[in-house]
Design a protein around this motif. Sequence first.
Motif, short mmCIF file in Angstrom:
data_model
loop_
_atom_site.label_atom_id
_atom_site.label_comp_id
_atom_site.label_asym_id
_atom_site.label_seq_id
_atom_site.Cartn_x
_atom_site.Cartn_y
_atom_site.Cartn_z
N ASP A 49 -27.02 40.86 -28.33
CA ASP A 49 -28.64 40.11 -28.03
C ASP A 49 -29.17 41.15 -26.56
OD1 ASP A 49 -27.63 38.08 -29.00
OD2 ASP A 49 -26.41 37.35 -27.08
N VAL A 50 -30.65 40.97 -26.28
CA VAL A 50 -31.28 40.97 -25.44
C VAL A 50 -32.02 40.84 -23.96
CG1 VAL A 50 -31.95 43.49 -26.17
CG2 VAL A 50 -32.78 41.58 -26.46
N LEU A 51 -31.99 41.26 -23.07
CA LEU A 51 -32.70 40.91 -21.68
C LEU A 51 -33.97 41.24 -21.53
CD1 LEU A 51 -33.58 38.58 -20.00
CD2 LEU A 51 -31.12 39.79 -18.48
N ILE A 52 -34.86 41.00 -21.77
CA ILE A 52 -36.46 42.05 -21.16
C ILE A 52 -37.25 41.12 -19.93
CG2 ILE A 52 -38.05 43.22 -22.43
CD1 ILE A 52 -36.72 42.14 -25.17
N GLN A 53 -37.44 42.01 -18.80
CA GLN A 53 -38.20 41.49 -17.92
C GLN A 53 -39.10 42.62 -18.26
OE1 GLN A 53 -36.91 42.08 -13.76
NE2 GLN A 53 -34.64 43.06 -14.88
N VAL A 54 -40.45 41.80 -18.09
CA VAL A 54 -41.89 42.23 -18.16
C VAL A 54 -42.47 42.02 -16.76
CG1 VAL A 54 -43.92 41.97 -19.68
CG2 VAL A 54 -42.25 42.05 -20.67
N ILE A 55 -42.47 43.50 -15.99
CA ILE A 55 -42.89 42.32 -14.68
C ILE A 55 -44.54 43.51 -14.70
CG2 ILE A 55 -40.96 41.66 -13.66
CD1 ILE A 55 -40.11 44.17 -12.89
N VAL A 100 -41.12 32.53 -19.25
CA VAL A 100 -38.87 32.81 -20.11
C VAL A 100 -39.61 32.44 -21.97
CG1 VAL A 100 -37.15 32.38 -20.15
CG2 VAL A 100 -37.78 32.38 -17.80
N MET A 101 -39.56 33.78 -21.92
CA MET A 101 -39.59 32.90 -23.69
C MET A 101 -38.39 33.21 -24.22
SD MET A 101 -41.87 35.00 -26.52
CE MET A 101 -43.32 33.67 -25.95
N THR A 102 -37.42 32.61 -25.46
CA THR A 102 -36.00 33.40 -25.62
C THR A 102 -36.63 32.85 -27.30
OG1 THR A 102 -35.36 30.57 -26.49
CG2 THR A 102 -34.78 31.74 -24.38
N VAL A 103 -35.83 33.74 -27.86
CA VAL A 103 -36.17 34.34 -29.51
C VAL A 103 -34.48 34.45 -30.09
CG1 VAL A 103 -37.44 35.84 -31.27
CG2 VAL A 103 -37.95 35.93 -28.63
N ASP A 104 -34.31 32.76 -31.09
CA ASP A 104 -33.14 33.14 -31.23
C ASP A 104 -33.18 33.79 -32.28
OD1 ASP A 104 -33.41 31.71 -34.01
OD2 ASP A 104 -32.94 29.62 -32.83
N ASN A 157 -30.39 40.18 -33.08
CA ASN A 157 -29.38 38.97 -32.41
C ASN A 157 -31.22 38.24 -31.79
OD1 ASN A 157 -27.47 36.52 -33.20
ND2 ASN A 157 -26.46 37.39 -31.38
N ASN A 158 -30.58 37.78 -30.43
CA ASN A 158 -31.19 37.09 -29.76
C ASN A 158 -31.68 37.14 -28.46
OD1 ASN A 158 -30.02 34.29 -30.90
ND2 ASN A 158 -28.52 34.62 -29.77
N ALA A 159 -33.38 37.10 -28.29
CA ALA A 159 -33.08 37.80 -27.04
C ALA A 159 -34.80 36.63 -26.12
CB ALA A 159 -34.81 39.00 -27.72
N ILE A 160 -34.24 37.70 -24.59
CA ILE A 160 -34.90 36.17 -23.96
C ILE A 160 -35.29 36.97 -23.19
CG2 ILE A 160 -34.32 35.18 -21.82
CD1 ILE A 160 -31.25 34.54 -22.51
#
Length: 136
Positions: free
Chosen positions: A29-35, A45-49, A86-89
């Motif tokens: 799984d990945v967590l990404i910040q775009v700031i 917040v966007m989730t991608v399953d 897999n999943n991403a946030i």
Amino acid sequence: MQDNDNTFETSITREGYTMKAILERQSLDVLIQVIGGDVPHYGVVMTVDNTGQTEVIAMPSRPGHVHQEKVLINPVIKAIKPALQNNAIIVSGMHVNDITPAQMRAAVPMAKVLGERLADWLMAHPGHRTEVTFAQ
């Protein structure tokens, strides 16, 4: 750019401001910040399953308004979807004080570049599936 096996950071500067992407992986799984901008924050917040389905939550920004960073997340998601295992946030928040029309026009192309860099990194650094067991 900064990276190791589970984290990657990249940024782009145009029209007098900087947008940054920070990726952290846990298992597949990945967590990404775009700031970025003058006031980095978390507004959308966007989730991608793991089937590719997305959901978006836009937080209130001021009375009667919600954050609009979905326009920045969309090109990032489009770029990284083929590289996801897999999943991403994705969490985004960017505010440029007294933003000009030229700065607004630069935002989506900047996000696209960041998305392409993230996708390239994900392809070059695939995660490794860890065996998961459940109680019986």
